[in-house]
Design a protein around this motif. Sequence first.
Motif, PDB file in Angstrom:
ATOM      1  N   PHE A  66      92.348 -38.435 -17.079  1.00 54.28           N
ATOM      2  CA  PHE A  66      92.319 -36.619 -17.710  1.00 54.28           C
ATOM      3  C   PHE A  66      91.371 -36.126 -16.676  1.00 54.28           C
ATOM      4  CE2 PHE A  66      91.341 -39.236 -22.119  1.00 54.28           C
ATOM      5  CZ  PHE A  66      92.768 -39.286 -22.284  1.00 54.28           C
ATOM      6  N   ASP A  67      90.429 -36.719 -15.960  1.00 59.13           N
ATOM      7  CA  ASP A  67      90.212 -35.894 -14.649  1.00 59.13           C
ATOM      8  C   ASP A  67      91.000 -35.390 -14.047  1.00 59.13           C
ATOM      9  OD1 ASP A  67      87.669 -36.622 -16.129  1.00 59.13           O
ATOM     10  OD2 ASP A  67      87.344 -38.243 -14.795  1.00 59.13           O
ATOM     11  N   VAL A  68      91.732 -35.226 -14.099  1.00 62.25           N
ATOM     12  CA  VAL A  68      93.458 -34.983 -12.430  1.00 62.25           C
ATOM     13  C   VAL A  68      94.235 -34.333 -13.278  1.00 62.25           C
ATOM     14  CG1 VAL A  68      95.254 -36.249 -11.302  1.00 62.25           C
ATOM     15  CG2 VAL A  68      93.347 -37.657 -11.504  1.00 62.25           C
ATOM     16  N   TYR A  69      94.125 -34.950 -14.574  1.00 64.92           N
ATOM     17  CA  TYR A  69      95.633 -33.763 -15.008  1.00 64.92           C
ATOM     18  C   TYR A  69      94.866 -32.799 -16.540  1.00 64.92           C
ATOM     19  CZ  TYR A  69      98.201 -37.332 -12.761  1.00 64.92           C
ATOM     20  OH  TYR A  69      98.958 -38.363 -12.358  1.00 64.92           O
ATOM     21  N   GLY A  70      94.065 -33.471 -16.601  1.00 61.51           N
ATOM     22  CA  GLY A  70      93.163 -32.593 -17.903  1.00 61.51           C
ATOM     23  C   GLY A  70      94.081 -32.531 -19.171  1.00 61.51           C
ATOM     24  N   LEU A  71      93.766 -32.115 -20.221  1.00 61.31           N
ATOM     25  CA  LEU A  71      93.889 -32.479 -21.745  1.00 61.31           C
ATOM     26  C   LEU A  71      94.010 -30.675 -22.171  1.00 61.31           C
ATOM     27  CD1 LEU A  71      91.458 -34.839 -22.978  1.00 61.31           C
ATOM     28  CD2 LEU A  71      93.952 -34.912 -22.288  1.00 61.31           C
ATOM     29  N   ASP A  72      94.193 -29.778 -21.831  1.00 62.15           N
ATOM     30  CA  ASP A  72      94.512 -27.957 -21.272  1.00 62.15           C
ATOM     31  C   ASP A  72      95.665 -27.977 -21.730  1.00 62.15           C
ATOM     32  OD1 ASP A  72      94.358 -25.336 -22.587  1.00 62.15           O
ATOM     33  OD2 ASP A  72      93.285 -24.822 -19.867  1.00 62.15           O
ATOM     34  N   LEU A  73      97.090 -27.778 -22.884  1.00 64.17           N
ATOM     35  CA  LEU A  73      97.732 -27.595 -23.171  1.00 64.17           C
ATOM     36  C   LEU A  73      98.362 -26.101 -23.149  1.00 64.17           C
ATOM     37  CD1 LEU A  73      98.771 -29.543 -26.443  1.00 64.17           C
ATOM     38  CD2 LEU A  73      99.399 -30.076 -24.033  1.00 64.17           C
ATOM     39  N   LYS A  74      99.410 -25.843 -21.872  1.00 63.61           N
ATOM     40  CA  LYS A  74      99.234 -24.554 -21.744  1.00 63.61           C
ATOM     41  C   LYS A  74     100.484 -24.206 -22.378  1.00 63.61           C
ATOM     42  CE  LYS A  74      96.933 -25.272 -17.701  1.00 63.61           C
ATOM     43  NZ  LYS A  74      96.466 -26.213 -18.020  1.00 63.61           N
TER      44      LYS A  74
ATOM     45  N   TYR B   4     100.827 -17.428 -26.560  1.00 65.82           N
ATOM     46  CA  TYR B   4     100.159 -16.540 -27.467  1.00 65.82           C
ATOM     47  C   TYR B   4     101.202 -17.076 -28.912  1.00 65.82           C
ATOM     48  CZ  TYR B   4     103.469 -12.871 -27.141  1.00 65.82           C
ATOM     49  OH  TYR B   4     104.728 -11.682 -27.154  1.00 65.82           O
ATOM     50  N   ASN B   5     101.911 -17.541 -28.688  1.00 62.12           N
ATOM     51  CA  ASN B   5     102.881 -18.007 -29.860  1.00 62.12           C
ATOM     52  C   ASN B   5     102.947 -19.396 -29.772  1.00 62.12           C
ATOM     53  OD1 ASN B   5     104.619 -15.442 -30.683  1.00 62.12           O
ATOM     54  ND2 ASN B   5     105.625 -15.222 -28.605  1.00 62.12           N
ATOM     55  N   GLY B   6     102.358 -19.794 -28.970  1.00 59.14           N
ATOM     56  CA  GLY B   6     102.136 -21.507 -29.432  1.00 59.14           C
ATOM     57  C   GLY B   6     103.172 -22.622 -28.728  1.00 59.14           C
ATOM     58  N   MET B   7     103.956 -21.547 -27.984  1.00 61.20           N
ATOM     59  CA  MET B   7     105.451 -22.171 -27.067  1.00 61.20           C
ATOM     60  C   MET B   7     104.719 -22.377 -26.095  1.00 61.20           C
ATOM     61  SD  MET B   7     107.410 -22.162 -29.602  1.00 61.20           S
ATOM     62  CE  MET B   7     109.049 -22.210 -29.005  1.00 61.20           C
ATOM     63  N   PHE B   8     105.036 -23.813 -25.494  1.00 61.10           N
ATOM     64  CA  PHE B   8     104.961 -23.912 -23.688  1.00 61.10           C
ATOM     65  C   PHE B   8     106.599 -22.777 -23.443  1.00 61.10           C
ATOM     66  CE2 PHE B   8     103.811 -28.383 -26.058  1.00 61.10           C
ATOM     67  CZ  PHE B   8     102.830 -28.289 -25.364  1.00 61.10           C
ATOM     68  N   SER B   9     105.674 -22.787 -21.951  1.00 59.61           N
ATOM     69  CA  SER B   9     106.907 -22.033 -20.872  1.00 59.61           C
ATOM     70  C   SER B   9     107.632 -23.503 -20.653  1.00 59.61           C
ATOM     71  CB  SER B   9     105.756 -22.012 -19.439  1.00 59.61           C
ATOM     72  OG  SER B   9     105.624 -23.175 -19.121  1.00 59.61           O
ATOM     73  N   PRO B  10     108.974 -22.358 -19.827  1.00 54.30           N
ATOM     74  CA  PRO B  10     109.590 -23.800 -20.006  1.00 54.30           C
ATOM     75  C   PRO B  10     109.464 -24.556 -18.227  1.00 54.30           C
ATOM     76  CG  PRO B  10     110.475 -21.122 -19.111  1.00 54.30           C
ATOM     77  CD  PRO B  10     109.174 -21.293 -20.202  1.00 54.30           C
TER      78      PRO B  10
END
Length: 215
Positions: A186-194, A197-203
């Motif tokens: 967790f310290d390396v990759y984190g837990l913050d989903l990117k 504003y529409n709640g969608m992931f970037s491609p």
Amino acid sequence: MTAHEASLQAIRDALDSNAHCVPGLLFRNRVVATEHGELSYEHDQELLVLLDGGINYTFWYGHVVRGTPAPDAGSGPIWVALIVSSHFFVDAPTVDLLFRRYAYAMRDRCDYTPAWAQGPEDVFAVRATFPEACAALAVMIRRFEQDLRDSRSVVEGLEKWDGEYGSENMVETIVEPPGRLDLRSFDVYGLDLKKDYNGMFSPSPHYDFSPGREP
């Protein structure tokens, strides 16, 4: 050459002649390193290893990355070697794209699962230099066994099936290996989903198959 062998060779030749059909670097080489990583602090060196290519429906990766120092840290660089699993199969025809896609899967999508450990450095180690972290990862790989690293769900009770499909006929249990779940990834990759504003992931980072371009 028999007709059977000739048929297989013709297909191999066709695959080799088409850049769209060439496997990625990680699949071919198993180990890929770069001088300019995507996740390393200050884009320092980085190394990626494919331990397991989805034999049990998940992919296992070894990773060496330079960690971000604490604000008040007075010591030298921190290099981390770790092992995690993911549902993402990460690969690419170029080195830069490979590490960008790995960062996308782990950091942006948080699609990784910490591994179980029976010893203090079975799946995570901190070293002072990149070569030392690579050596630590090599030790982890020699110890690697899926059944010792992974918790898995087991569906039981099918022998009680009465012909009607339903969850009441199945029992899902978690089989935990001995040891402990090492959460330091967790310290390396984190837990913050990117997400946008529409709640969608970037491609996922895309590879451009331009005419005549070789991977």
